[in-house]
Write a protein that holds these residues in place. Structure first.
Motif, PDB file in Angstrom:
ATOM      1  N   ARG A  64       0.607  -1.288  -0.030  1.00 46.04           N
ATOM      2  CA  ARG A  64       0.170  -0.025   0.600  1.00 46.04           C
ATOM      3  C   ARG A  64       0.472   1.231   0.340  1.00 46.04           C
ATOM      4  O   ARG A  64       0.636   1.831  -0.353  1.00 46.04           O
ATOM      5  CB  ARG A  64      -0.784  -0.164   0.897  1.00 46.04           C
ATOM      6  N   GLU A 118      -9.391  -8.697   0.223  1.00 45.39           N
ATOM      7  CA  GLU A 118      -9.899  -7.418   0.408  1.00 45.39           C
ATOM      8  C   GLU A 118      -8.826  -6.463   0.125  1.00 45.39           C
ATOM      9  O   GLU A 118      -7.930  -5.321  -0.240  1.00 45.39           O
ATOM     10  CB  GLU A 118     -11.016  -6.992   1.707  1.00 45.39           C
ATOM     11  N   ASN A 119      -7.355  -6.658   0.755  1.00 43.72           N
ATOM     12  CA  ASN A 119      -6.309  -6.075   0.480  1.00 43.72           C
ATOM     13  C   ASN A 119      -6.168  -6.318  -0.681  1.00 43.72           C
ATOM     14  O   ASN A 119      -5.362  -5.246  -1.505  1.00 43.72           O
ATOM     15  CB  ASN A 119      -5.449  -6.809   1.066  1.00 43.72           C
ATOM     16  N   ARG A 122      -7.886  -3.411  -2.453  1.00 44.67           N
ATOM     17  CA  ARG A 122      -7.420  -2.192  -2.931  1.00 44.67           C
ATOM     18  C   ARG A 122      -5.970  -1.758  -2.611  1.00 44.67           C
ATOM     19  O   ARG A 122      -6.068  -0.599  -3.883  1.00 44.67           O
ATOM     20  CB  ARG A 122      -7.264  -2.176  -1.067  1.00 44.67           C
ATOM     21  N   ALA A 125      -6.314  -1.387  -6.825  1.00 45.64           N
ATOM     22  CA  ALA A 125      -7.135  -0.046  -7.713  1.00 45.64           C
ATOM     23  C   ALA A 125      -6.388   0.918  -7.825  1.00 45.64           C
ATOM     24  O   ALA A 125      -6.623   1.998  -8.074  1.00 45.64           O
ATOM     25  CB  ALA A 125      -8.646   0.351  -6.241  1.00 45.64           C
TER      26      ALA A 125
END
Lengths: 215, 215
Positions: A64, A118-119, A122, A125
């Motif tokens: 991230r 879910e990670n 993200r 995206a």
DNA sequence: GTCTATATGCTGATAGAC
DNA sequence: GTCTATCAGCATATAGAC
């Protein structure tokens, strides 16, 4: 590296992330144990859990932060006015940014499979956001008649792939400097979308025969 | 999938390799246990060692066979006479071959780090042999005046990267068929080395200003 | 903040029964 | 050819001492 005890919270956190990044990139997420990360930093395995909820969060945070740094760095980059200038700026930027952090790049591309769903979503995206920056440049140049693009999405993916591919072969101290590589790639990317050539496929000689002899 | 005992040597070997390939590609070499491979095939872990010396040999054999199949398939491919025709054939072939075996491709690119040094060297040699096939096409076309290439090695690596990159985004049943993608990429590769364009860098507008307004 | 100790389970590989 | 049993060790994560 052996220590007994003591409080070094401000530096232990970054050290853990750096050690995890390097070990994950070199050996793979699944092959690296929390014990090994702790040993690299010089703490016991239990101490890691003061800084990360679990191993998965450690991986996700590394990816991230990498993607958000990438987007922030591009946002802060001088880009030029015209689409061709912006495309050249993108090529130079992408190569420079990626060559500066090869381990994070490798991790971000290779360990997507190790992310919880879910990670993964993200990170995906964020990646699509970055690809969108390039796609916008290409679309603007196409509309202005400065680029000739057969397929916007395929051209976007081609350029990203060829630029990122530099990381797989570039070695410091080799024949070319990073900046020289950046210039050559900026040129190649420009040619990939250049409008002035005719139908390049004619040169494959498939429909007009051997008008250019091979020898 | 539970079985008790019996002799099925002829099919167990290929099943083990297929299961290992799929699991290694999806989860990473280090994250996959021999027990899990065995469970996928429906045998006990000990039985795997009748077919492979150890886990490392299993990985190496998967990558070696993949690379040798790649080289053999290209050797058997119809290529055309001229350098432009051969380049287009290479682009189509590369995309077709790689899209047919995404797991092997992913493994061959991502688990080089998991190979023992001597195994790594052997796979690297095979990869360089394949890259050499493309480099020869480019060099021939350059000598014949059919291609304009600023840097042979960087152009080779660019083309390999952009072609292989298709595997990261192509999904069956999407907007384009494999063949359509192959055609578009053959065209993009041709434009990357096309001789008829002038100095593409001029179009970046860096030295001649805003002769083409963006809007 | 870091340590040690611990719970529970999986690891790669081998030996020997059938 | 496959099974079961086994070795010695490492896995993630937590609890509680200091």
């Amino acid at each position: 590296m052996a220590r007994k005890t003591g409080s070094r919270a401000e530096i232990t956190g970054p050290l853990i992330r750096q050690a995890a990044l390097s070990l994950f990139a070199r050996h793979g997420y699944g092959a690296v144990s929390m014990r090994r990360i702790a040993a690299e930093v010089g703490v016991q395995a239990g101490a890691l859990y003061l800084y990360t909820r679990d191993k998965q969060s450690l991986l996700f945070e590394l990816m991230r932060v990498h993607m958000e740094e990438l987007l922030a760095a591009w946002a802060a980059e001088p880009k030029g006015e015209t689409a061709p200038a912006r495309l050249a700026a993108f090529a130079r930027f992408h190569i420079r940014f990626h060559l500066e952090r090869p381990e994070a790049v490798f991790l971000a591309y290779m360990e997507l499979r190790s992310l919880a769903p879910e990670n993964f979503a993200r990170i995906e995206a964020l990646r699509q956001q970055y690809e969108g920056e390039l796609a916008q440049i290409l679309a603007a140049g196409q509309q202005a008649g400065q680029f000739r693009i057969a397929d916007l999405r395929l051209t976007t993916m081609s350029i990203i792939a060829m630029l990122t591919g530099v990381n797989t072969w570039y070695r410091e101290g080799g024949r070319l400097s990073r900046d020289e590589v950046g210039e050559i790639y900026a040129d190649m990317v420009a040619r990939l979308v250049a409008p002035e050539s005719g139908d390049a496929r004619v040169y494959a000689g498939e429909h007009i025969g051997d008008h250019i002899a091979e020898k």
